[in-house]
Motif scaffolding. Structure first.
Motif, mmCIF file in Angstrom:
data_model
loop_
_atom_site.group_PDB
_atom_site.id
_atom_site.type_symbol
_atom_site.label_atom_id
_atom_site.label_comp_id
_atom_site.label_asym_id
_atom_site.label_seq_id
_atom_site.Cartn_x
_atom_site.Cartn_y
_atom_site.Cartn_z
ATOM 1 N N ASP A 90 0.105 3.604 -15.679
ATOM 2 C CA ASP A 90 -0.856 2.655 -15.418
ATOM 3 C C ASP A 90 -0.551 1.354 -15.290
ATOM 4 O OD1 ASP A 90 -2.255 4.963 -15.052
ATOM 5 O OD2 ASP A 90 -3.274 5.113 -16.843
ATOM 6 N N PRO A 91 0.320 0.471 -16.520
ATOM 7 C CA PRO A 91 0.851 -0.529 -15.721
ATOM 8 C C PRO A 91 0.849 -0.388 -14.487
ATOM 9 C CG PRO A 91 1.260 0.128 -18.111
ATOM 10 C CD PRO A 91 1.118 1.155 -17.100
ATOM 11 N N MET A 92 1.654 -0.003 -14.288
ATOM 12 C CA MET A 92 2.510 0.060 -12.685
ATOM 13 C C MET A 92 1.782 -0.133 -11.461
ATOM 14 S SD MET A 92 5.918 2.016 -13.782
ATOM 15 C CE MET A 92 6.857 2.056 -12.333
ATOM 16 N N LEU A 93 1.089 0.983 -11.679
ATOM 17 C CA LEU A 93 -0.151 1.216 -10.821
ATOM 18 C C LEU A 93 -1.245 -0.174 -10.716
ATOM 19 C CD1 LEU A 93 -0.770 5.144 -11.590
ATOM 20 C CD2 LEU A 93 -0.067 4.441 -9.331
ATOM 21 N N PHE A 138 -8.708 -2.691 -7.713
ATOM 22 C CA PHE A 138 -9.526 -1.522 -8.361
ATOM 23 C C PHE A 138 -9.938 -0.184 -7.635
ATOM 24 C CE2 PHE A 138 -14.207 0.288 -9.205
ATOM 25 C CZ PHE A 138 -14.172 0.538 -10.365
ATOM 26 N N PRO A 139 -10.323 -0.206 -6.492
ATOM 27 C CA PRO A 139 -10.381 1.060 -5.541
ATOM 28 C C PRO A 139 -9.425 1.225 -4.745
ATOM 29 C CG PRO A 139 -11.490 -1.045 -4.214
ATOM 30 C CD PRO A 139 -11.024 -1.764 -5.565
ATOM 31 N N VAL A 140 -8.064 1.290 -5.050
ATOM 32 C CA VAL A 140 -7.256 2.004 -4.743
ATOM 33 C C VAL A 140 -6.777 2.397 -5.685
ATOM 34 C CG1 VAL A 140 -4.204 1.541 -4.154
ATOM 35 C CG2 VAL A 140 -6.432 -0.218 -2.901
ATOM 36 N N ARG A 141 -7.242 2.091 -6.986
ATOM 37 C CA ARG A 141 -6.989 3.099 -8.023
ATOM 38 C C ARG A 141 -7.562 4.578 -7.827
ATOM 39 N NH1 ARG A 141 -5.774 1.593 -12.821
ATOM 40 N NH2 ARG A 141 -5.228 3.584 -12.819
ATOM 41 N N ALA A 142 -8.959 4.725 -7.071
ATOM 42 C CA ALA A 142 -9.615 5.998 -6.842
ATOM 43 C C ALA A 142 -8.762 6.695 -6.244
ATOM 44 C CB ALA A 142 -11.068 5.629 -6.289
ATOM 45 N N ILE A 143 -7.625 6.115 -5.742
ATOM 46 C CA ILE A 143 -6.478 7.247 -4.812
ATOM 47 C C ILE A 143 -5.516 7.972 -6.219
ATOM 48 C CG2 ILE A 143 -5.130 7.400 -3.718
ATOM 49 C CD1 ILE A 143 -5.686 4.922 -2.033
ATOM 50 N N GLY A 144 -5.138 6.456 -6.394
ATOM 51 C CA GLY A 144 -4.610 7.141 -8.244
ATOM 52 C C GLY A 144 -4.983 8.161 -9.062
ATOM 53 N N TRP A 145 -6.144 7.728 -9.828
ATOM 54 C CA TRP A 145 -7.235 9.403 -10.133
ATOM 55 C C TRP A 145 -7.207 10.279 -9.855
ATOM 56 C CZ3 TRP A 145 -11.898 5.065 -10.029
ATOM 57 C CH2 TRP A 145 -11.534 4.054 -10.947
ATOM 58 N N VAL A 146 -7.379 10.711 -8.075
ATOM 59 C CA VAL A 146 -7.198 11.638 -7.331
ATOM 60 C C VAL A 146 -6.126 12.086 -7.539
ATOM 61 C CG1 VAL A 146 -7.820 13.072 -5.177
ATOM 62 C CG2 VAL A 146 -9.147 11.170 -5.955
ATOM 63 N N LEU A 147 -5.506 11.305 -7.412
ATOM 64 C CA LEU A 147 -3.554 11.915 -7.452
ATOM 65 C C LEU A 147 -2.966 12.367 -9.302
ATOM 66 C CD1 LEU A 147 -1.623 9.924 -5.081
ATOM 67 C CD2 LEU A 147 -2.304 12.184 -5.061
ATOM 68 N N ALA A 148 -3.696 11.449 -9.924
ATOM 69 C CA ALA A 148 -3.438 11.644 -11.529
ATOM 70 C C ALA A 148 -3.963 12.920 -11.654
ATOM 71 C CB ALA A 148 -4.112 10.571 -12.405
ATOM 72 N N GLU A 149 -5.020 13.307 -11.707
ATOM 73 C CA GLU A 149 -6.135 14.378 -11.799
ATOM 74 C C GLU A 149 -5.592 16.069 -11.025
ATOM 75 O OE1 GLU A 149 -7.618 14.698 -14.568
ATOM 76 O OE2 GLU A 149 -7.973 12.599 -15.048
ATOM 77 N N PHE A 172 0.863 -1.683 0.040
ATOM 78 C CA PHE A 172 0.123 -0.095 -0.028
ATOM 79 C C PHE A 172 0.977 1.027 -0.126
ATOM 80 C CE2 PHE A 172 -3.579 -3.027 2.281
ATOM 81 C CZ PHE A 172 -3.588 -3.424 0.928
ATOM 82 N N PRO A 173 2.220 1.546 1.289
ATOM 83 C CA PRO A 173 2.644 2.845 0.798
ATOM 84 C C PRO A 173 3.561 2.341 -0.766
ATOM 85 C CG PRO A 173 3.190 1.495 2.999
ATOM 86 C CD PRO A 173 2.519 0.562 2.052
ATOM 87 N N ALA A 174 4.404 1.642 -0.998
ATOM 88 C CA ALA A 174 4.288 2.015 -2.610
ATOM 89 C C ALA A 174 3.722 2.157 -3.138
ATOM 90 C CB ALA A 174 4.695 0.220 -2.718
ATOM 91 N N LEU A 175 2.310 2.048 -3.371
ATOM 92 C CA LEU A 175 1.401 1.648 -3.983
ATOM 93 C C LEU A 175 1.198 3.767 -4.461
ATOM 94 C CD1 LEU A 175 -0.658 1.042 -6.814
ATOM 95 C CD2 LEU A 175 -2.126 0.451 -5.373
ATOM 96 N N PHE A 176 1.154 4.427 -2.924
ATOM 97 C CA PHE A 176 0.799 5.809 -3.115
ATOM 98 C C PHE A 176 2.262 6.110 -2.898
ATOM 99 C CE2 PHE A 176 0.758 9.031 -0.033
ATOM 100 C CZ PHE A 176 0.293 9.831 -0.423
ATOM 101 N N ALA A 177 2.995 5.843 -2.763
ATOM 102 C CA ALA A 177 4.769 6.344 -3.349
ATOM 103 C C ALA A 177 4.410 6.552 -4.900
ATOM 104 C CB ALA A 177 5.376 5.770 -3.216
ATOM 105 N N LEU A 178 4.147 5.810 -5.986
ATOM 106 C CA LEU A 178 4.112 5.894 -6.950
ATOM 107 C C LEU A 178 3.177 6.758 -7.540
ATOM 108 C CD1 LEU A 178 5.511 4.489 -9.664
ATOM 109 C CD2 LEU A 178 3.280 2.748 -9.319
ATOM 110 N N ASN A 179 2.004 6.995 -6.623
ATOM 111 C CA ASN A 179 1.285 8.197 -7.500
ATOM 112 C C ASN A 179 1.890 9.093 -7.397
ATOM 113 O OD1 ASN A 179 -1.708 7.236 -8.580
ATOM 114 N ND2 ASN A 179 -1.940 5.330 -6.601
ATOM 115 N N VAL A 180 2.782 9.680 -6.234
ATOM 116 C CA VAL A 180 3.147 10.643 -5.661
ATOM 117 C C VAL A 180 4.093 11.583 -6.804
ATOM 118 C CG1 VAL A 180 3.973 11.722 -4.390
ATOM 119 C CG2 VAL A 180 2.919 10.803 -3.243
ATOM 120 N N VAL A 181 4.927 10.010 -7.205
ATOM 121 C CA VAL A 181 5.739 10.494 -8.228
ATOM 122 C C VAL A 181 5.617 11.352 -9.881
ATOM 123 C CG1 VAL A 181 7.758 9.315 -9.397
ATOM 124 C CG2 VAL A 181 7.441 9.376 -7.269
#
Length: 624
Positions: free
Chosen positions: A258-261, A302-313, A181-190
């Motif tokens: 996206d593939p990494m996420l 799938f739900p974790v991707r929602a965090i990525g969507w917010v950070l991506a936008e 989970f932290p790795a996923l969040f860090a990837l979204n921040v980058v």
């Protein structure tokens, strides 16, 4: 600039989201509640599935038979969870959509209202295409992350619940979750930091493309008559290609991240199965617990991707918000006062300029401003007509703008019946003064709507009275639907003179006590213009005379004035009657004579254009 944006985009983006939540707290709470319900049911479904596999499926396989009661209980549990998940999805999506569209509508109104509050000098420094982009695509971009935001907040709650569940199940499996989970969040921040400058550039280019398109369409007549179609197409294509490349850059970065996420949650599921197999063999966990945790990682992808969507936008949101805030924070508005002139007062108003100085602000802050008027002082007495005459650039249109308070003087005062225009309310000023500008603007609506503007008390009788005074009733009556005729965008179905007379009738329908005409009849035939001005001296539609300040060029127009003010280089050089100035001011005499000669040439050309086809036809008949 780009690097600075990339470093703080997360903080600034969160600030934009915080503003959205503060403005729509109730709707946001409903959306988050739906998202939390959905997340809770996701966790519950994982443990129900684990229980079904471990307590129903595995024993059934071992026995070779299935217990109907246990199977019915499992089916009921899964159905109940599915129903609650549907309720959660409905609440989340309805709340998020309602919140997003409410914010977009509210900020479109705020931006538009701010446009109307800011002075003309601010509008002169900003391209129309940019302003259109601010009110449309920039507002949309600013609040675009609102759609996935409640889902992301609910997902955070779900992740906390999932981690707690993992620790309650097995510490080794919980460590896998804490790694993923932290790795996923860090990837979204980058991802967000790299995306920020790309989104900002794309948003800026959207405005530039919109601006070029608006200029080309608005200036279609110039483009076509000057043969500039190819050049305008190339100019638009160059910016469109830049925007294309910018959006491709955005898409390319998305294609990398996206593939990494997508892969990280799947790797987490694989790690759970590997670690879980060893823990199962050691007897630390049961089959039910292993299946529950593995299924939990699967459904969390799938739900974790929602965090990525917010950070991506967020980069796009920050870019849009910066452009919207530039409008909302712009300074220079013209606050109105609290004084009112008596709306029932029938007499004409007295306009007075007293030692007025004015200069336009520079387009760029480091450049000096342009001084336009200096020591301007004159009076338009009640019921009189005063003509402003002067060479191009003398400041005549600026005087007209000051008279109706489109701009304020840098020093000195402009008064109406002895009251400084800055002390009047907006309503009182609009009721008392009317401006008919040099370039007529007609809305894409009916003749009636263009003249009445839905003003209270302006009925059809008032519209026709105003049309008669503007010498426009004849051509309006001849239109296919009369007052109900649609005139097209900017009045394209009308001639230039007809548009000018409609805008004059629009001003007269409001029964102003002071009428300011900024070369408002230049496209009208001189005979018609003389009839209009003679009628205006007789009064407005309700019979009350109005004071008139007219920027004039034609000798016939100037001769109708009670007094002429002669301007040169922003200063009043002479005043008096037309006859007096003609005899005593050489510059005035030369200017009026030049205007008259130019007008005679235009009339001769117009007459030739009208007669030539008839003459040609007669010659053909003779030849036959």
């Amino acid at each position: 600039m780009a690097s600075g944006t990339s470093r703080d985009v997360l903080g600034r983006g969160m600030a934009v989201l915080g503003r959205a939540i503060r403005e729509q707290p109730r709707i946001f709470a409903v959306a988050v509640a739906g998202s939390v319900l959905f997340g809770s049911m996701v966790i519950a479904s994982a443990y129900v599935v684990g229980g079904v596999v471990g307590e129903v499926v595995v024993p059934a396989v071992a026995r070779g038979s299935v217990g109907v009661g246990a199977l019915a209980l499992a089916a009921t549990a899964l159905f109940g969870i599915s129903v609650l998940r549907v309720v959660g999805i409905f609440g989340r999506r309805l709340g998020a959509g309602y919140m997003q569209y409410r914010l977009q509508a509210a900020y479109r109104r705020r931006v538009t209202r701010r446009y109307l509050e800011l002075p003309l000098s601010w509008h002169h420094r900003n391209a129309t295409g940019t302003l259109l982009s601010n009110a449309n695509s920039d507002v949309e971009a600013a609040w675009y992350p609102i759609a996935p935001l409640p889902f992301a907040v609910g997902t955070l709650v779900m992740l906390v619940g999932a981690v707690v569940s993992l620790f309650l199940t097995d510490w080794a499996l919980a460590l896998v979750g804490l790694a993923v989970f932290p790795a996923l969040f860090a990837l979204n921040v980058v991802y967000s930091r790299r995306m920020a400058p790309r989104q900002a550039r794309a948003q800026r280019l959207r405005a530039e493309v919109s601006g070029i398109a608006h200029e080309s369409f608005d200036g279609a007549l110039v483009v076509k008559t000057m043969g500039r179609e190819a050049q305008e197409t190339d100019r638009f294509a160059a910016r469109a290609h830049e925007l294309r490349d910018a959006l491709i850059s955005v898409g390319r970065l998305r294609g990398v991240f996206d593939p990494m996420l997508e892969t990280l949650p799947s790797l987490g599921t694989l790690a759970v199965l590997v670690v879980g197999a060893f823990r199962l063999r050691a007897g630390a966990i049961t089959v039910t617990e292993l299946v529950s945790v593995a299924f939990l990682f699967t459904v969390l992808a799938f739900p974790v991707r929602a965090i990525g969507w917010v950070l991506a936008e967020l980069p796009r949101s920050v870019a849009g918000w910066d452009r919207v805030r530039r409008v909302l924070d712009a300074t220079g508005e013209m606050p109105y006062g609290t004084r009112r002139l008596d709306p029932a007062e029938p007499r004409p108003a007295t306009l007075a300029f007293d030692d007025v100085h004015f200069g336009y602000e520079p387009a760029e802050a480091h450049l000096p401003g342009a001084q336009v008027l200096g020591e301007v002082g004159f009076t338009v007495p009640a019921g009189k007509t005063v003509a402003l005459v002067g060479p191009t650039g003398a400041g005549k249109s600026t005087v007209a703008s000051l008279a109706v308070r489109l701009v304020d003087p840098d020093s000195g005062t402009v008064t109406l019946d002895g009251v400084d225009l800055r002390e009047l309310t907006a309503e009182s000023l609009a009721r008392t003064v009317a401006l008919v500008a040099q370039v007529p603007f007609v809305f894409d609506d009916t003749v009636r709507a263009n003249i009445s503007l839905d003003r209270p008390g302006v009925g059809d009788d008032d519209v026709w009275a105003a049309l008669r005074l503007a010498e426009a009733d004849g051509f309006v009556a001849a239109l296919p639907d009369g007052l109900d005729t649609m005139v097209g965008e900017r009045g394209t179905s009308l001639s230039g003179g007809q548009r000018q007379r409609l805008t004059l009738a629009r001003a007269l329908a409001g029964r102003p006590r002071l009428l300011v005409l900024d070369d408002a009849t230049s496209a009208v035939d001189p005979r018609v213009e003389a009839a209009i001005l003679a009628g205006l001296r007789g009064g407005t539609p309700d019979g009350a005379a109005a004071s008139i300040l007219v920027v004039a060029y034609r000798r016939a127009t100037i001769a109708l004035a009670d007094e002429v003010i002669y301007l040169e280089q922003g200063r009043v050089l002479a005043r008096g009657t037309h006859t007096e100035l003609l005899a005593t001011v050489p510059g005035y005499a030369d200017l009026v004579t030049a205007y008259e000669q130019a007008e005679q040439e235009r009339e001769q050309n117009r007459t030739y254009d009208e007669v030539a086809p008839l003459t040609s036809g007669l010659e053909i008949e003779v030849d036959r």
